[in-house]
Scaffold this active site. Structure first.
Site, short mmCIF file in Angstrom:
data_model
loop_
_atom_site.label_atom_id
_atom_site.label_comp_id
_atom_site.label_asym_id
_atom_site.label_seq_id
_atom_site.Cartn_x
_atom_site.Cartn_y
_atom_site.Cartn_z
N HIS A 9 0.86 -1.20 0.00
CA HIS A 9 0.00 0.00 0.00
C HIS A 9 0.89 1.24 0.00
CE1 HIS A 9 -2.84 3.04 1.26
NE2 HIS A 9 -3.80 2.22 0.82
N GLU A 34 -3.99 1.86 -7.50
CA GLU A 34 -4.37 2.97 -6.64
C GLU A 34 -3.49 4.18 -6.95
OE1 GLU A 34 -6.64 1.66 -2.97
OE2 GLU A 34 -4.55 1.64 -2.39
#
Ligand code: PEP
Length: 254
Positions: free
Chosen positions: A94, A164
């Site tokens: 992430h 993302e």
């Protein structure tokens, strides 16, 4: 058949176990009747074991897993430990972890050991900024190549790729909206890289979009973003909004 998947990343929320149980139960209530959509909630580590007991329908995922099974790694939690308490997915790479110094090679080790532990890795990739010369495609390519180096063909269908764009994530200062076109273009690019590297095995790898998705734009990303699901941050902290996103996905699933 690949089911579409909606994943909630709670990040470091909520503050107490009581609040976590309330939120999770709210999500469980809101998704009764859902059959064609896979649902995953990724809470902080320490809530996993308790939440596991509250729903059979919601899969649990962690937000990181260290490589290695056990050993002298102070402060770390391994994939085996997470599997043991009921996690079946794990978010890896992430951007908020990359920002603390996690490298593609660290992520690569974590993907490999998570697979051995029986977890399905959700690999996050994405650029921080978009430059006019489209260098961000090279960056995403490098993230994929380095994070997936040495992964066996037979494992690639177990991996989920979440695109993302960091500039669209809700916690990014002065964030901007990404469009379904941005998502579709990158999804096609990612699919091509996977196919070149892993051949037809990669056609079962799901590609998701994540970045400030909410109940208003979820259908646009699912219909036109070229993805098989969504990674949802902020909106996953609201059981009603998250439930609406799941229902939108269910209606759109064939
Ligand atoms: C995330 O950070 O994984 C994410 C998707 O967050 P948000 O939806 O809040 O932008």
């Amino acid at each position: 058949m690949k089911k579409n998947i909606i994943i909630g990343n709670w990040k470091m929320n909520p503050l107490t176990l009581k609040e976590a149980e309330k939120l999770f139960s709210g999500v469980a209530k809101g998704i009764s009747g859902i059959q064609k959509t896979e649902i995953v909630i990724c809470p902080p580590f320490l809530y996993l074991e308790k939440l596991k007991k509250l729903s059979k329908k919601i899969n649990l995922g962690a937000q990181d897993a260290f490589w290695g099974e056990t050993g002298a790694f102070t402060g770390e939690v391994s994939g085996e430990m997470l599997y043991e308490i009921g996690a079946r997915y794990v978010i890896l790479g992430h951007s908020e972890r990359r920002a603390t110094g996690e490298s593609n090679s660290d992520i690569n080790k974590k993907i490999k050991s998570s697979l051995v532990a029986g977890l399905r890795p959700i690999l996050c990739v994405g650029e921080s900024v978009r430059d006019e010369s489209h260098g961000y495609f090279n960056l995403v390519k490098m993230q994929l190549e380095e994070c997936l180096a040495g992964i066996q063909r037979g494992s690639v269908s177990k991996i989920i790729i979440a695109y993302e764009p960091v500039w669209a994530i809700s916690s990014t200062p002065n964030r901007q909206d990404a469009s379904a076109d941005d998502s579709r273009e990158m999804s096609i690019f990612i699919r091509k890289i996977l196919s070149d590297k892993f051949g037809k095995e990669s056609s079962r790898t799901r590609i998701l979009y994540g970045g400030s998705v909410n109940e208003k734009d979820a259908s646009e990303f699912l219909e036109n973003g070229g993805v098989e699901g969504l990674l949802v941050g902020r909106a996953s902290l609201d059981a009603k909004k998250f439930g609406e996103i799941v229902k939108i996905c269910e209606v759109l699933s064939k």
